[in-house]
Write a protein that holds these residues in place. Structure first.
Motif, PDB file in Angstrom:
ATOM      1  N   SER A  63       0.072   4.162  -2.652  1.00  0.00           N
ATOM      2  CA  SER A  63      -0.365   5.494  -2.233  1.00  0.00           C
ATOM      3  C   SER A  63       0.633   6.552  -2.703  1.00  0.00           C
ATOM      4  O   SER A  63       0.242   7.657  -3.071  1.00  0.00           O
ATOM      5  CB  SER A  63      -0.549   5.555  -0.719  1.00  0.00           C
ATOM      6  OG  SER A  63       0.680   5.427  -0.050  1.00  0.00           O
ATOM      7  N   THR A  97       0.815  -1.213   0.000  1.00  0.00           N
ATOM      8  CA  THR A  97       0.000   0.000   0.000  1.00  0.00           C
ATOM      9  C   THR A  97       0.846   1.260   0.000  1.00  0.00           C
ATOM     10  O   THR A  97       0.449   2.281  -0.554  1.00  0.00           O
ATOM     11  CB  THR A  97      -0.932  -0.002   1.221  1.00  0.00           C
ATOM     12  OG1 THR A  97      -1.567  -1.269   1.295  1.00  0.00           O
ATOM     13  CG2 THR A  97      -1.994   1.070   1.098  1.00  0.00           C
ATOM     14  N   SER A  98       2.009   1.183   0.619  1.00  0.00           N
ATOM     15  CA  SER A  98       2.865   2.365   0.677  1.00  0.00           C
ATOM     16  C   SER A  98       3.242   2.840  -0.732  1.00  0.00           C
ATOM     17  O   SER A  98       3.155   4.026  -1.049  1.00  0.00           O
ATOM     18  CB  SER A  98       4.127   2.035   1.478  1.00  0.00           C
ATOM     19  OG  SER A  98       4.967   3.152   1.515  1.00  0.00           O
ATOM     20  N   PHE A 126      -1.531   7.794  12.957  1.00  0.00           N
ATOM     21  CA  PHE A 126      -1.128   7.082  11.739  1.00  0.00           C
ATOM     22  C   PHE A 126       0.063   6.196  12.073  1.00  0.00           C
ATOM     23  O   PHE A 126       1.136   6.691  12.409  1.00  0.00           O
ATOM     24  CB  PHE A 126      -0.744   8.068  10.629  1.00  0.00           C
ATOM     25  CG  PHE A 126      -1.808   9.082  10.332  1.00  0.00           C
ATOM     26  CD1 PHE A 126      -3.028   8.690   9.793  1.00  0.00           C
ATOM     27  CD2 PHE A 126      -1.611  10.427  10.595  1.00  0.00           C
ATOM     28  CE1 PHE A 126      -4.016   9.618   9.526  1.00  0.00           C
ATOM     29  CE2 PHE A 126      -2.593  11.360  10.337  1.00  0.00           C
ATOM     30  CZ  PHE A 126      -3.803  10.949   9.795  1.00  0.00           C
ATOM     31  N   LYS A 127      -0.128   4.891  11.948  1.00  0.00           N
ATOM     32  CA  LYS A 127       0.970   3.973  12.281  1.00  0.00           C
ATOM     33  C   LYS A 127       1.983   3.901  11.137  1.00  0.00           C
ATOM     34  O   LYS A 127       3.151   3.664  11.348  1.00  0.00           O
ATOM     35  CB  LYS A 127       0.409   2.579  12.581  1.00  0.00           C
ATOM     36  CG  LYS A 127      -0.338   2.523  13.904  1.00  0.00           C
ATOM     37  CD  LYS A 127      -0.892   1.173  14.190  1.00  0.00           C
ATOM     38  CE  LYS A 127      -2.050   0.843  13.250  1.00  0.00           C
ATOM     39  NZ  LYS A 127      -3.139   1.823  13.279  1.00  0.00           N
ATOM     40  N   GLU A 128       1.490   4.063   9.904  1.00  0.00           N
ATOM     41  CA  GLU A 128       2.366   4.027   8.730  1.00  0.00           C
ATOM     42  C   GLU A 128       2.233   5.361   7.999  1.00  0.00           C
ATOM     43  O   GLU A 128       1.174   5.978   8.009  1.00  0.00           O
ATOM     44  CB  GLU A 128       1.930   2.903   7.770  1.00  0.00           C
ATOM     45  CG  GLU A 128       1.861   1.521   8.387  1.00  0.00           C
ATOM     46  CD  GLU A 128       3.220   0.835   8.467  1.00  0.00           C
ATOM     47  OE1 GLU A 128       4.157   1.350   7.818  1.00  0.00           O
ATOM     48  OE2 GLU A 128       3.322  -0.168   9.172  1.00  0.00           O
ATOM     49  N   SER A 151      -6.992   1.238  16.417  1.00  0.00           N
ATOM     50  CA  SER A 151      -6.971   0.038  15.558  1.00  0.00           C
ATOM     51  C   SER A 151      -8.045  -0.964  15.951  1.00  0.00           C
ATOM     52  O   SER A 151      -8.702  -1.557  15.104  1.00  0.00           O
ATOM     53  CB  SER A 151      -5.607  -0.653  15.649  1.00  0.00           C
ATOM     54  OG  SER A 151      -4.617   0.179  15.183  1.00  0.00           O
ATOM     55  N   TRP A 171       1.943   5.946   4.912  1.00  0.00           N
ATOM     56  CA  TRP A 171       0.943   5.969   3.838  1.00  0.00           C
ATOM     57  C   TRP A 171      -0.468   6.220   4.380  1.00  0.00           C
ATOM     58  O   TRP A 171      -1.319   6.754   3.655  1.00  0.00           O
ATOM     59  CB  TRP A 171       0.981   4.668   3.022  1.00  0.00           C
ATOM     60  CG  TRP A 171       0.594   3.414   3.755  1.00  0.00           C
ATOM     61  CD1 TRP A 171       1.429   2.503   4.322  1.00  0.00           C
ATOM     62  CD2 TRP A 171      -0.740   2.925   3.993  1.00  0.00           C
ATOM     63  NE1 TRP A 171       0.719   1.488   4.898  1.00  0.00           N
ATOM     64  CE2 TRP A 171      -0.613   1.716   4.712  1.00  0.00           C
ATOM     65  CE3 TRP A 171      -2.017   3.396   3.666  1.00  0.00           C
ATOM     66  CZ2 TRP A 171      -1.727   0.979   5.119  1.00  0.00           C
ATOM     67  CZ3 TRP A 171      -3.122   2.657   4.059  1.00  0.00           C
ATOM     68  CH2 TRP A 171      -2.972   1.462   4.780  1.00  0.00           C
ATOM     69  N   GLU A 172      -0.725   5.870   5.645  1.00  0.00           N
ATOM     70  CA  GLU A 172      -2.078   6.085   6.186  1.00  0.00           C
ATOM     71  C   GLU A 172      -2.412   7.572   6.224  1.00  0.00           C
ATOM     72  O   GLU A 172      -3.495   8.004   5.814  1.00  0.00           O
ATOM     73  CB  GLU A 172      -2.185   5.474   7.585  1.00  0.00           C
ATOM     74  CG  GLU A 172      -2.045   3.971   7.607  1.00  0.00           C
ATOM     75  CD  GLU A 172      -2.152   3.384   9.006  1.00  0.00           C
ATOM     76  OE1 GLU A 172      -2.017   2.173   9.151  1.00  0.00           O
ATOM     77  OE2 GLU A 172      -2.359   4.154   9.968  1.00  0.00           O
TER      78      GLU A 172
END
Lengths: 227, 51
Positions: free
Chosen positions: A40, A36-37, B25-27, A143, B29-30
């Motif tokens: 995005s 996903t990184s 945001f953990k990452e 989460s 990209w989030e």
């Protein structure tokens, strides 16, 4: 091609287009190296290069959600309700309208229902289909709020779920579970901590935890909570 | 609502992994994706069905 068509094309290209090396383990989306990184980053780069997106605006949104919008906004609302009887009545009758009167900066909220904990009633909020949440008041969801384990059991076994958060209810306390939707979100008004009568709104807000406004925390204390 | 996303009442997902101190945001990209989604939809000149 208009602006919306360009944006949807980029979304398709980066997120939905079948990849050559789709793995059987993929679930709902198509994987690519980097996950996903990378997807995005590709979307962001294309949108900026085509002039559809201002990167400074993206940075500003990230900053707002990291630093400004969060549980502290909801805690202010709760503390006001504890101190101002008329506001509390208004908040319970029409949550959205009451909060608008507080003129909190930077928040955005649709319809909101506020439910009040009492010594004999405990409220718990969930979104069983996804993760609907009052972002303007509480920020980004934790989460666990998005996990199937929470969403499935909150409506089937709320006391068991609460026990996992160390909230142990006696049989004389009724549990009401509220299932959020895209149109209607919920905020729990927790009970005021015992022994806090001498405090005004600002120190009271420090005692309100995020989880107490979702319903996975109940007995707030004078020890400042971690927001 | 009854569909694949409706987890309400279903069995088999186990216990809840409670994470007390989640950052927003953990990452990276989030945050980036939330920022992109907000930035391209303001001012809102389309709705999600059109998208």
């Amino acid at each position: 091609m208009d602006r919306l068509q360009q944006i949807t094309s980029i979304a398709y290209l980066c997120f939905l287009r079948p990849q050559k090396h789709r793995t059987p383990s993929s679930r709902g989306s198509f994987p690519c190296p980097g996950g996903t990184s990378v997807k995005s980053q590709s979307a962001w780069t294309l949108l900026v290069e085509k002039g559809l997106l201002d990167s400074a605006t993206v940075d500003a949104w990230i900053e707002v959600y990291s630093d400004e919008i969060g549980p502290k906004v909801g805690a202010k609302v709760v503390a006001r309700a504890w101190c101002d009887h008329d506001f509390r009545k208004h908040l319970l009758a029409d949550g959205s309208a009451a909060i608008k009167e507080m003129e909190l900066s930077g928040w955005a909220l649709g319809d909101l229902k506020v439910v009040e904990n009492t010594p004999v009633v405990h409220h718990l909020v969930v979104c069983t289909p996804c993760s609907c949440y009052p972002h303007g008041l509480l920020g980004i969801q934790p989460s666990w709020y998005k996990l199937e384990s929470y969403r499935s059991r909150a409506v089937r076994d709320p006391r068991g779920v609460l026990a996992e958060f160390d909230v142990l209810l006696t049989d004389d306390v009724r549990v009401d579970v509220w299932d959020s939707t895209a149109e209607l979100r919920y905020l729990v008004l927790p009970q005021r901590p015992v022994g806090s009568d001498h405090l005004d709104e600002t120190p009271l807000a420090e005692l309100v935890t995020r989880n107490s406004m979702i319903g996975t925390d109940r007995n707030l204390t004078l020890k400042p909570g971690v927001l | 609502m009854d569909g694949i996303h409706d987890a309400g009442g279903k069995f088999g997902f186990g216990s809840i992994k409670v994470t007390p101190d989640d950052p927003p945001f953990k990452e990276t990209w989030e945050g980036r994706m939330l920022g992109v989604a907000r930035a391209i939809s303001r001012p809102a000149d389309w709705n999600s069905d059109q998208f």
